[in-house]
Design a protein around this motif. Structure first.
Motif, PDB file in Angstrom:
ATOM      1  N   ARG A 144      -3.255 -12.558   1.197  1.00 12.08           N
ATOM      2  CA  ARG A 144      -1.644 -12.866   1.319  1.00 12.08           C
ATOM      3  C   ARG A 144      -0.807 -11.809   2.313  1.00 12.08           C
ATOM      4  N   ARG A 145      -1.491 -10.850   2.806  1.00 18.17           N
ATOM      5  CA  ARG A 145      -0.778  -9.660   3.543  1.00 18.17           C
ATOM      6  C   ARG A 145      -1.455  -9.611   4.827  1.00 18.17           C
ATOM      7  N   ASP A 146      -0.414  -8.851   5.484  1.00 18.11           N
ATOM      8  CA  ASP A 146      -1.066  -8.205   6.839  1.00 18.11           C
ATOM      9  C   ASP A 146      -2.072  -7.228   6.413  1.00 18.11           C
ATOM     10  N   TYR A 147      -3.156  -6.983   7.565  1.00 21.17           N
ATOM     11  CA  TYR A 147      -4.069  -5.918   7.181  1.00 21.17           C
ATOM     12  C   TYR A 147      -3.570  -4.566   6.972  1.00 21.17           C
ATOM     13  N   THR A 148      -2.514  -4.088   7.485  1.00 19.73           N
ATOM     14  CA  THR A 148      -2.048  -2.839   7.426  1.00 19.73           C
ATOM     15  C   THR A 148      -1.874  -2.422   5.952  1.00 19.73           C
ATOM     16  N   GLY A 149      -1.960  -3.555   5.277  1.00 23.72           N
ATOM     17  CA  GLY A 149      -1.680  -3.240   3.599  1.00 23.72           C
ATOM     18  C   GLY A 149      -2.791  -2.508   3.121  1.00 23.72           C
ATOM     19  N   TYR A 150      -3.967  -2.197   3.866  1.00 22.60           N
ATOM     20  CA  TYR A 150      -4.903  -1.489   3.357  1.00 22.60           C
ATOM     21  C   TYR A 150      -4.461  -0.081   3.088  1.00 22.60           C
ATOM     22  N   ARG A 151      -3.304   0.455   3.874  1.00 19.21           N
ATOM     23  CA  ARG A 151      -2.868   1.786   3.653  1.00 19.21           C
ATOM     24  C   ARG A 151      -1.960   2.074   2.484  1.00 19.21           C
ATOM     25  N   ASP A 152      -1.815   1.140   1.879  1.00 21.98           N
ATOM     26  CA  ASP A 152      -1.009   0.681   0.571  1.00 21.98           C
ATOM     27  C   ASP A 152      -1.959   1.585  -0.538  1.00 21.98           C
TER      28      ASP A 152
END
Length: 813
Positions: A493-501
């Motif tokens: 569902r998200r951009d891979y920068t979401g891993y930083r969450d």
């Protein structure tokens, strides 16, 4: 004591109606019906185009394997038909007499056939019931249960991914998939050997060898002798036909995982004899002296999840392992060795044997032992609710006892895990709780049966009930503060920068898709022209909405690709970027996050998937990214608290005195601001170096980047904008191709910034390989690529698109 294989002269026939006449077709044993029909030319290759669809009938057909063999009656007290693996629901007959039946692919069987054998020719017939028919019958008897896929794999003890997955075809197999033979023996044999290998605090090694004996007749006195190096001990077989003998080994060399020491192995032999010394049977394995613990103690955040070997916490740099082929007998020792070498060359130190596949062969674990690769072993439950009624529970217990005993000699195996995602499904997947009500779903296996079996049979290893799992059923299995975490909202569902969450205690699954290498696509798919949505490409994309998710990922960073070649390259780059971002983020949070296990190392067929190594064994750009992101020493720029830091990650055994140079540059290479920091990073630790404000923010984000270096070889880059907003110069490259042993050397010199340079050698020759990829060059820098399997005559192709390309090319037509 005599054993003979029964691997010759087999035929296979369909039982009942089949769309293709199959009667008396020559069969290979070990093997399976699909490979036999393929070898006979009766079916098309199921891995090509959409051929899989037309072969669904195979899984719904019964099959009979038959052979004839000569037997002389060798005088053994007992003769047994030994079936190391039958897939799956089978009736076994010798000379027309049924001697046994099976319903579990993951077990071995012995059938006493001495009374039905006769001198001269004898026949064996093994009749396999359709796995679908059996599983659907169990489902009808116990009631349907929730499942991530519309297939009945949770009602039969068979390799679940045979029934299709979001990366695999639906090819429901049958056959004699492991060795089969006759074992003639007298007096007694070794039925089971379980070495409990431990190390005392003072370094003394101990091997408590637990032996179970099977007898053919009279209760004669028996002796068991165990030997390791110069140490040996003999003991008597006690009442109950068991024995325990303990070897005490002063200060043995220990087994360590790669990066932490040498994986020392020691040959252990166990012999069974009568009291007068007549040898009856023997057993041998290479074992390793090491301790392993799973540290889940509470801390100020929640609870740790740390694998410690020989008392040292391991920074896990792992990958998930799936079956390397839908047809297991095609994966021989050489193929295992090639995959494990690809893992170690990418700096991977742990492979997780995923729960929808199979317990791997001895070759796999032996090779991991020798390479120092840790193994996390799932029990075989995945993505479904599993019934606990007797029809399945008795098989689960027998399977677990056998496999735990079989695998416990291997020191690389450091963790037993109860299941994959079934606890998460029960806890939070839509509709599961309502569908289950008060019915069983597998909790009794994961929280009671399996931990009891591990504690009894293999007490030297830790057990964890599932992944993801937070330590008890009251907690969300995806709670960052506890246990293991799977991160799939990013891909879905998200951009891979979401891993930083997320800062999980242990990231056991996360991944991003890309298509396989171009040569792999061209071998498997005949579409003309190839397109992301051409029929064959869509058939070899099994993930729900997979292509849409790939396109969404591209849109965040690149926009719409100009053509298929650009789409292929950019999706592979995006996969590598996504995993690099996640891995570097998680590693920068060591020791709070103690490990990562990316999804996934390998593929079982040619497919668009999350793998780093595709179904033909070719390395995708992700593989090269893993090699960098999993390096023992790593520089990475990370956003923290509104600014930037440089994480200096030292997973080596020695300190890292690092002079870190930070330069904010224009894309043309001009230095705009500079800072130097000297740090000393202790072994197995991380230091964060704040980036000064004048370097952490760009005057012109579209035309600047931050370059961080330490020494000649370690570098981290930070771009201040996403690719679609960066004013990349047109790539200005000078290339030179010169002969080299086994191929050529391609030297690329950049006269402009060049980002993520990839040379796709397989586009020139399918067998060609390159030693590096995803190279970013600043103006004036050069890269030297070693390309095997090509010649100087290929220079023009090697140095122009679509073979040689970079992100700067995107959108330039």
């Amino acid at each position: 004591m005599a054993y003979r294989d029964l691997h010759e002269g087999w035929t296979v026939s369909a039982v009942g109606d089949a769309p293709v006449p199959v009667a008396g077709v020559p069969a290979t044993v070990p093997g399976c019906v699909h490979t036999d029909l393929l070898a006979a030319g009766l079916i098309d290759d199921p891995y090509l185009d959409a051929n899989e669809v037309g072969l669904a009938w195979i899984g719904r057909t019964g099959w009979r394997y038959e052979t004839t063999f000569a037997w002389s009656g060798a005088g053994a007290e007992r003769t047994e038909l030994v079936c190391a693996g039958l897939d799956t629901v089978a009736e076994v007959a010798v000379n027309g007499t049924v001697v046994g039946s099976t319903r579990n692919q993951h077990r071995s069987y012995r059938f006493d056939v001495g009374s039905v054998l006769r001198p001269g020719d004898n026949t064996v017939a093994i009749t396999f019931t359709s796995a679908y028919a059996y599983a659907e019958g169990v489902r009808d008897a116990v009631g349907d249960l929730p499942n991530a896929y519309p297939q009945p794999f949770n009602f039969i003890r068979k390799m679940a991914c045979n029934f299709g997955w979001d990366w695999g075809p639906t090819l429901v197999t049958a056959g004699i998939w492991r060795p089969i033979g006759l074992h003639g023996w007298s007096t007694a044999r070794l039925a089971r050997v379980r070495p409990h290998v431990t190390v005392d605090p003072d370094g003394t090694g101990r091997v408590a060898v637990h032996v179970d004996v099977a007898r053919a007749g009279a209760d004669v006195p028996l002796l068991v002798t165990a030997r390791l190096g110069d140490v040996s001990v003999t003991g008597k077989v006690a009442d109950g036909d068991t024995a325990v003998v303990e070897l005490v080994v002063p200060q043995p060399a220990r087994w360590y995982p790669r990066g932490y020491g040498q994986p020392a192995l020691h040959e252990l032999t166990v012999g069974l004899a009568t009291a007068d010394g007549t040898a009856l049977d023997d057993w041998r394995r290479r074992v390793g002296f090491r301790t392993v613990e799973l540290d889940t103690r509470p801390d100020g955040i929640g609870e740790r999840f740390v694998i410690a070997v020989n008392g040292e916490p391991i920074s896990v740099k792992g990958a998930n392992w799936i079956p390397d082929d839908c047809f297991p007998t095609r994966v021989d020792r050489d193929r295992y060795a090639a995959r494990i070498a690809q893992a170690t060359e990418a700096n991977i130190n742990l492979l997780r044997v995923w729960g929808g596949g199979r317990y791997e062969s001895e070759d796999f674990y032996e090779l991991c032992d020798a390479a120092g690769v840790l193994v996390w072993q799932d029990f075989l439950f995945a993505c479904a609710a599993y019934p606990e009624e007797d029809v399945l529970a008795t098989e689960v217990e027998a399977e677990a006892r056998e496999q735990v005993a079989r695998l416990m000699p291997y020191p690389s195996l450091v963790l037993w895990n109860g299941n994959n995602e079934n606890i998460e499904g029960w806890y939070s997947w839509e509709g599961w709780r309502a569908a289950l009500a008060e019915r069983t779903w597998g909790a009794g296996y994961y929280l009671d049966l399996l931990p009891r079996i591990v504690a009894e049979v293999d007490p030297t290893r830790p057990y964890w009930p599932g992944s993801p799992y937070s330590g008890n059923l009251d907690r969300d299995p995806l709670d960052d503060r506890y246990g293991t975490k799977h991160i799939w909202d990013v891909w879905n569902r998200r951009d891979y920068t979401g891993y930083r969450d997320y800062v999980p205690r242990f990231a056991a699954e996360f991944g991003f898709q890309a298509p396989p290498a171009f040569a792999t696509l061209r071998r498997a798919i005949s579409d003309e022209p190839l397109a992301p949505d051409s029929p064959g490409m869509l058939h070899h994309q099994k993930a729900d909405g997979g292509n849409g998710k790939l396109d969404r990922g591209l849109a965040h960073h690149f926009g719409r690709p100009a053509d298929f070649d650009e789409w292929h390259y950019l999706t592979q780059v995006n996969q590598a970027r996504a995993l690099t971002l996640g891995l570097e983020h998680f590693r920068s949070h060591w020791p709070v996050c103690s490990g990562t296990v990316i999804w996934q190392l390998n593929d079982c067929w040619p497919v668009t998937s999350w793998a780093a190594v595709d179904g033909d064994g070719r390395r995708k750009p992700l593989w090269y990214a893993l090699r960098r992101a999993y390096a023992d020493r790593l520089l990475t720029v990370q956003p923290r608290d509104g600014g930037l830091v440089v994480a200096v990650v030292n997973d080596a055994a020695s300190p890292w005195p690092a002079d870190v140079t930070l330069v904010r540059r224009s894309l043309s290479g001009e230095p705009l601001a500079t800072h130097v920091a000297s740090v000393r990073v202790a072994p197995r630790s991380v230091r964060l170096v704040p980036v000064p404000e004048r370097l952490a923010h760009a005057d012109d984000p579209a035309r600047e980047l931050l370059v961080v270096t330490c020494g000649q070889w370690r570098r981290a880059l930070w771009f201040f904008a996403v690719d679609r907003d960066i004013d990349y110069p047109a790539p200005d490259l000078v290339t030179q191709v010169s002969p080299a042993e086994g191929g050529v050397r391609v030297t690329v010199t950049a006269r402009s910034l060049v980002r993520d340079l990839v040379l796709q050698a397989d586009r020139v020759h399918p067998a060609a390989t390159v030693d590096d990829a995803l190279i970013t060059l600043l103006p004036g820098e050069s890269a030297r690529l070693r390309v095997s399997g090509v010649s100087v005559a290929d220079a023009a192709a090697l140095t122009t698109p679509p073979v040689l390309r970079c992100v700067n090319d995107a959108g330039r037509g």
